[in-house]
Design an enzyme around this catalytic site. Sequence first.
Site, PDB file in Angstrom:
ATOM      1  CE  LYS A 262      49.563 103.994 110.974  1.00  0.00           C
ATOM      2  NZ  LYS A 262      50.160 102.888 111.763  1.00  0.00           N
ATOM      3  CG  ASP A 267      52.464  99.687 107.951  1.00  0.00           C
ATOM      4  OD1 ASP A 267      53.570  99.760 107.375  1.00  0.00           O
ATOM      5  OD2 ASP A 267      52.333  99.618 109.194  1.00  0.00           O
ATOM      6  CE  LYS A 274      52.973  96.205 109.202  1.00  0.00           C
ATOM      7  NZ  LYS A 274      53.262  96.074 110.628  1.00  0.00           N
ATOM      8  CG  ASP A 285      48.383 101.051 109.408  1.00  0.00           C
ATOM      9  OD1 ASP A 285      47.928 101.033 110.557  1.00  0.00           O
ATOM     10  OD2 ASP A 285      49.583 101.258 109.155  1.00  0.00           O
ATOM     11  CG  ASP A 344      56.187  97.788 110.424  1.00  0.00           C
ATOM     12  OD1 ASP A 344      55.275  98.450 109.886  1.00  0.00           O
ATOM     13  OD2 ASP A 344      56.034  96.624 110.837  1.00  0.00           O
ATOM     14  NE  ARG A 348      56.095 104.727 116.494  1.00  0.00           N
ATOM     15  CZ  ARG A 348      56.412 103.756 117.358  1.00  0.00           C
ATOM     16  NH1 ARG A 348      57.434 103.912 118.184  1.00  0.00           N
ATOM     17  NH2 ARG A 348      55.711 102.651 117.416  1.00  0.00           N
TER      18      ARG A 348
HETATM   19  N1  BES Z   1      50.155  99.570 111.547  1.00  0.00           N
HETATM   20  C1  BES Z   1      51.034  98.929 112.443  1.00  0.00           C
HETATM   21  C2  BES Z   1      50.357  98.486 113.743  1.00  0.00           C
HETATM   22  C3  BES Z   1      49.322  97.425 113.616  1.00  0.00           C
HETATM   23  C4  BES Z   1      49.660  96.099 113.771  1.00  0.00           C
HETATM   24  C5  BES Z   1      48.000  97.740 113.403  1.00  0.00           C
HETATM   25  C6  BES Z   1      48.686  95.127 113.679  1.00  0.00           C
HETATM   26  C7  BES Z   1      47.013  96.773 113.299  1.00  0.00           C
HETATM   27  C8  BES Z   1      47.362  95.452 113.452  1.00  0.00           C
HETATM   28  C9  BES Z   1      52.164  99.879 112.819  1.00  0.00           C
HETATM   29  O1  BES Z   1      52.560 100.767 111.833  1.00  0.00           O
HETATM   30  C10 BES Z   1      53.359  99.049 113.128  1.00  0.00           C
HETATM   31  O2  BES Z   1      53.844  98.406 112.260  1.00  0.00           O
HETATM   32  N2  BES Z   1      53.796  99.084 114.376  1.00  0.00           N
HETATM   33  C11 BES Z   1      54.928  98.356 114.791  1.00  0.00           C
HETATM   34  C12 BES Z   1      55.751  99.230 115.697  1.00  0.00           C
HETATM   35  C13 BES Z   1      57.113  98.693 116.000  1.00  0.00           C
HETATM   36  C14 BES Z   1      57.937  98.580 114.742  1.00  0.00           C
HETATM   37  C15 BES Z   1      57.784  99.593 116.994  1.00  0.00           C
HETATM   38  C16 BES Z   1      54.444  97.107 115.523  1.00  0.00           C
HETATM   39  O3  BES Z   1      53.405  97.168 116.190  1.00  0.00           O
HETATM   40  O4  BES Z   1      55.081  96.086 115.390  1.00  0.00           O
HETATM   41 ZN    ZN Z   2      51.145 101.241 110.442  1.00  0.00          ZN
HETATM   42 MN    MN Z   3      53.974  99.913 110.513  1.00  0.00          MN
END
Ligand code: BES
Ligand code: ZN
Ligand code: MN
Length: 493
Positions: A262, A267, A274, A285, A344, A348
């Site tokens: 990835k 992000d 966020k 990220d 967010d 995936r």
């Molecule tokens: N890049 C983030 C995940 C992440 C969070 C990595 C904290 C490192 C530290 C990912 O893209 C994300 O935002 N995931 C969401 C998914 C949700 C919206 C289903 C999350 O984890 O909140």
């Molecule tokens: Zn992410």
């Molecule tokens: Mn994200």
Amino acid sequence: MIVDVISGNPLQYESQVLALGCFEDDRSALLIPELNEVLGGLIERLYIQGEFTGGLNKTTFIHSLGNLPSERILLVGLGQKDALTCDRLRQVAGTVVQLARAKGITEVASMIHLQAGTMEEGVAATIEGAMLANYSFNRYRTKKKGENPIERFSIFAPGPDHVPLYEKAVTETRIISEAVLFARDMVSQPSNVVTPPFLAEEGIEMADVFGLGCRIIEQEEMEQLGMDALLAVSRGSRQPPKLIVLEHLPNRGERPVVLVGKGVTFDSGGISLKPRDGMEMMKTDMAGAAAVMATLRTVAALRLPLNVVGIIPAVENLPGGSAYKPGDVLCSMSGQTIEIVNTDAEGRLILCDAMWYARRYEPRAIIDIATLTGACTVALGTVATGLLGNDMDLKHLLSQAGEATGERVWELPLWEEYGELMKSDIADMKNAGGATAGTISAGWFLLQFVGDTSWAHLDIAGTAWEEKGRAYVPKGASGVGVRLLVEYLRSRC
Ligand code: BES
Ligand code: ZN
Ligand code: MN
């Protein structure tokens, strides 16, 4: 850091500091009785008075006051003799390096690589721990901070016959460790520098230096290929998306292992923005991308007799005027449709098209690595990487590689019931489930794009960044995944 292999008696060697490993339960370890003798019973006294126990990573400095050519001795605890592992050796070497750096010492002679596993493994673990602990990221400081890297690290071989064996282990370990440091550098750099085009340039340069095949798939070609999911994530940013393909294909006709990393260079969450606190961390990220690139340069440098391909979808997730939005329905390259409920959950989306693209290599296995879900940190903390997949053997090999390298992984289930979380009223699936089982629902989503290919997913959201600093992982980017993947690939050779 220069690494020297020396044969001869460490007690007759002159260095700024000589590090000696000692066990908690065995005081007759290599050189300890001899040293005790030379120092008139001092070691015995330290043990008896409980000042030095030999407990893991415990240390004591001794001044030799002319009784030995080395100015100082650093006793360092290896813990219980039976419990010694390669990872403990890495930690001990890391502890020595960090302590020496703190004292402004620049040259260390080390006698801590006692047998854990084979002799080569012990040497490799020691050098790896030392090199990884000697790291700090200073590229953007204009004033020097007291980082004091160790300049020379010498280890002792039992005799001249062993020197070539040791040197081979050192050479290989250097290749791997430098790749980890490269990955850390990439992750540490800010997102105004590390953009998708920057990653692509790094890929091209790396391919040139290490002898890899490299192709960059540009936006136009992505459009022709129908990578709507990947392109949707990229649309809110001015940065063009890049799909970086790195190839190490020494064996004609052999099905490769494909690694997918990835590469979200920043992000923000997109329209599902966020919270502001901590958002700066989202420059990390692309840690999966860094791990895959570093792994590819390593397999090339080690000339691993195994076909390996790295695929990196690189995008920036921003809420620009043409950004994708909650409620949008996308058609992925696979033809399956996706309802966006949260912009967010972007990782995936870029992975699913990259993994579908990977099918053209007829891979014998696909492994993706991604900072995918905050939920993974909730489940496993920062200690273990999340592991999901559809192939027991592959997962087992990755677990073994995790134990061997100290980059441990822990499996979460992927039962079909979890698919309920991702049901959409309008499309084949949603891109995010609810508040529960976030790592698993993300894994379930990816599973829809691998067909019957053997596949494993590594969620490094919790392990890519070290908050406090450990023996051989200084505070900051950990470079996680590189040693794990290299070890897994070596085990397949
Ligand atoms: N890049 C983030 C995940 C992440 C969070 C990595 C904290 C490192 C530290 C990912 O893209 C994300 O935002 N995931 C969401 C998914 C949700 C919206 C289903 C999350 O984890 O909140
Ligand atoms: Zn992410
Ligand atoms: Mn994200």
